[in-house]
Scaffold this motif. Structure first.
Motif, PDB file in Angstrom:
ATOM      1  N   MET A   1      -0.652 -11.916   6.224  1.00 42.32           N
ATOM      2  CA  MET A   1      -1.362 -11.221   5.165  1.00 42.32           C
ATOM      3  C   MET A   1      -0.460 -10.129   4.601  1.00 42.32           C
ATOM      4  O   MET A   1       0.136  -9.375   5.353  1.00 42.32           O
ATOM      5  N   LEU A   2      -0.406 -10.036   3.307  1.00 42.64           N
ATOM      6  CA  LEU A   2       0.429  -9.030   2.651  1.00 42.64           C
ATOM      7  C   LEU A   2      -0.245  -7.662   2.670  1.00 42.64           C
ATOM      8  O   LEU A   2      -1.468  -7.558   2.550  1.00 42.64           O
ATOM      9  N   ALA A   3       0.575  -6.643   2.795  1.00 42.87           N
ATOM     10  CA  ALA A   3       0.063  -5.273   2.747  1.00 42.87           C
ATOM     11  C   ALA A   3      -0.387  -4.961   1.321  1.00 42.87           C
ATOM     12  O   ALA A   3       0.112  -5.540   0.350  1.00 42.87           O
ATOM     13  N   GLU A   4      -1.315  -4.044   1.188  1.00 37.38           N
ATOM     14  CA  GLU A   4      -1.841  -3.652  -0.116  1.00 37.38           C
ATOM     15  C   GLU A   4      -0.721  -3.185  -1.050  1.00 37.38           C
ATOM     16  O   GLU A   4      -0.704  -3.510  -2.235  1.00 37.38           O
ATOM     17  N   GLN A   5       0.238  -2.444  -0.510  1.00 36.23           N
ATOM     18  CA  GLN A   5       1.361  -1.958  -1.303  1.00 36.23           C
ATOM     19  C   GLN A   5       2.178  -3.136  -1.863  1.00 36.23           C
ATOM     20  O   GLN A   5       2.602  -3.115  -3.017  1.00 36.23           O
ATOM     21  N   ASP A   6       2.392  -4.175  -1.055  1.00 34.44           N
ATOM     22  CA  ASP A   6       3.125  -5.348  -1.504  1.00 34.44           C
ATOM     23  C   ASP A   6       2.366  -6.070  -2.616  1.00 34.44           C
ATOM     24  O   ASP A   6       2.961  -6.517  -3.599  1.00 34.44           O
ATOM     25  N   LEU A   7       1.060  -6.196  -2.456  1.00 34.98           N
ATOM     26  CA  LEU A   7       0.243  -6.838  -3.497  1.00 34.98           C
ATOM     27  C   LEU A   7       0.319  -6.058  -4.809  1.00 34.98           C
ATOM     28  O   LEU A   7       0.446  -6.650  -5.884  1.00 34.98           O
ATOM     29  N   ARG A   8       0.249  -4.722  -4.733  1.00 39.53           N
ATOM     30  CA  ARG A   8       0.351  -3.898  -5.949  1.00 39.53           C
ATOM     31  C   ARG A   8       1.722  -4.065  -6.610  1.00 39.53           C
ATOM     32  O   ARG A   8       1.814  -4.162  -7.835  1.00 39.53           O
ATOM     33  N   THR A   9       2.756  -4.120  -5.803  1.00 39.89           N
ATOM     34  CA  THR A   9       4.101  -4.296  -6.349  1.00 39.89           C
ATOM     35  C   THR A   9       4.197  -5.620  -7.095  1.00 39.89           C
ATOM     36  O   THR A   9       4.736  -5.681  -8.204  1.00 39.89           O
ATOM     37  N   LEU A  10       3.673  -6.676  -6.502  1.00 39.50           N
ATOM     38  CA  LEU A  10       3.690  -7.978  -7.163  1.00 39.50           C
ATOM     39  C   LEU A  10       2.853  -7.967  -8.435  1.00 39.50           C
ATOM     40  O   LEU A  10       3.257  -8.517  -9.461  1.00 39.50           O
ATOM     41  N   GLN A  11       1.698  -7.328  -8.407  1.00 39.19           N
ATOM     42  CA  GLN A  11       0.861  -7.249  -9.593  1.00 39.19           C
ATOM     43  C   GLN A  11       1.546  -6.462 -10.705  1.00 39.19           C
ATOM     44  O   GLN A  11       1.464  -6.828 -11.873  1.00 39.19           O
ATOM     45  N   ASP A  12       2.246  -5.388 -10.332  1.00 37.45           N
ATOM     46  CA  ASP A  12       2.987  -4.605 -11.330  1.00 37.45           C
ATOM     47  C   ASP A  12       4.069  -5.446 -11.997  1.00 37.45           C
ATOM     48  O   ASP A  12       4.436  -5.207 -13.140  1.00 37.45           O
ATOM     49  N   ALA A  13       4.595  -6.438 -11.258  1.00 36.45           N
ATOM     50  CA  ALA A  13       5.627  -7.328 -11.794  1.00 36.45           C
ATOM     51  C   ALA A  13       5.020  -8.506 -12.553  1.00 36.45           C
ATOM     52  O   ALA A  13       5.735  -9.393 -13.008  1.00 36.45           O
ATOM     53  N   GLY A  14       3.704  -8.534 -12.679  1.00 40.57           N
ATOM     54  CA  GLY A  14       3.033  -9.595 -13.417  1.00 40.57           C
ATOM     55  C   GLY A  14       2.683 -10.806 -12.578  1.00 40.57           C
ATOM     56  O   GLY A  14       2.327 -11.852 -13.100  1.00 40.57           O
ATOM     57  N   ILE A  15       2.787 -10.677 -11.257  1.00 37.57           N
ATOM     58  CA  ILE A  15       2.464 -11.794 -10.360  1.00 37.57           C
ATOM     59  C   ILE A  15       1.108 -11.515  -9.734  1.00 37.57           C
ATOM     60  O   ILE A  15       0.972 -10.671  -8.866  1.00 37.57           O
ATOM     61  N   ASN A  16       0.096 -12.232 -10.206  1.00 38.20           N
ATOM     62  CA  ASN A  16      -1.258 -12.003  -9.743  1.00 38.20           C
ATOM     63  C   ASN A  16      -1.754 -13.079  -8.790  1.00 38.20           C
ATOM     64  O   ASN A  16      -2.823 -12.964  -8.224  1.00 38.20           O
ATOM     65  N   ASN A  17      -0.969 -14.118  -8.624  1.00 33.78           N
ATOM     66  CA  ASN A  17      -1.395 -15.225  -7.786  1.00 33.78           C
ATOM     67  C   ASN A  17      -0.300 -15.518  -6.764  1.00 33.78           C
ATOM     68  O   ASN A  17       0.735 -16.092  -7.092  1.00 33.78           O
TER      69      ASN A  17
END
Length: 195
Positions: A1-17
């Motif tokens: 499972m990815l950490a919340e910080q990692d998920l936010r970083t990916l979302q900031d880069a436009g990766i939502n899935n």
């Protein structure tokens, strides 16, 4: 499972899935099984290896599987990120105000750069600015080998090059920024031939 910080970083880069990212990485590894290539041993003498180990060097002597694994992970991750943030042919058509058949023509002729994703050919972001492609993009793409690795192509466009020193701006630029700021594509073409 990815950490919340990692998920936010990916979302900031436009990766939502995350599944799209993982699927693209797996597709890349299937198409380019670089992890199956035998590892090259270090080309050091015994004395050099001993000296480096005594100094605290890690991974000296023999093949370093951890380093090779890390390299595969980095390249597959970069490729997956390219695919996950790339534009579909329909998105590019809307962005450039042309039909999707015109985009397919440009992809087939090589005047737009495309990579294979899980849903077909997609266009990485580095080649676009506002509502158009980079000025001079077509002439640069003409000289890039079709065999050039997609990650190498993206890195080429986005990495600052000391050979692209702008007199106007007083600093070195990436090929992308060089083209965006109105400089001649000829200098970028010279560098692109080496890819």
């Amino acid at each position: 499972m990815l950490a919340e910080q990692d998920l936010r970083t990916l979302q900031d880069a436009g990766i939502n899935n995350i599944e799209t990212l993982a699927s693209a990485a797996a597709a890349f590894l299937r198409a380019h099984p670089i992890y199956t290539v035998p590892l090259m041993p270090n080309a050091l003498s015994e004395q050099e290896e001993t000296f480096l180990r005594q100094g605290g060097a890690i991974g000296v002597g023999g093949a370093n599987k951890d380093a090779a694994s890390a390299n595969v992970t980095i390249i597959a991750g970069e490729y997956a990120q390219m695919v996950a943030t790339a534009h579909s042919q329909q998105e590019v058509a809307a962005r450039l105000s042309v039909s999707t058949s015109r985009i397919r023509q440009r992809l087939d002729s090589g005047s737009l750069y495309a990579i294979d994703g899980p849903s077909g050919r997609v266009c990485p972001q580095f080649q676009f600015a506002d509502g158009s492609t980079l000025p001079g993009l077509e002439s640069v793409l003409e000289v890039i080998s079709r065999e050039a690795h997609p990650v190498a192509v993206q890195r080429f466009f986005l990495t600052v090059s000391p050979d692209l020193e702008s007199d106007t701006l007083g600093r070195a630029l990436s090929p992308r920024d060089w083209l965006l700021t109105g400089h001649s594509p000829e200098s970028v073409k010279l560098l692109a031939r080496e890819l």
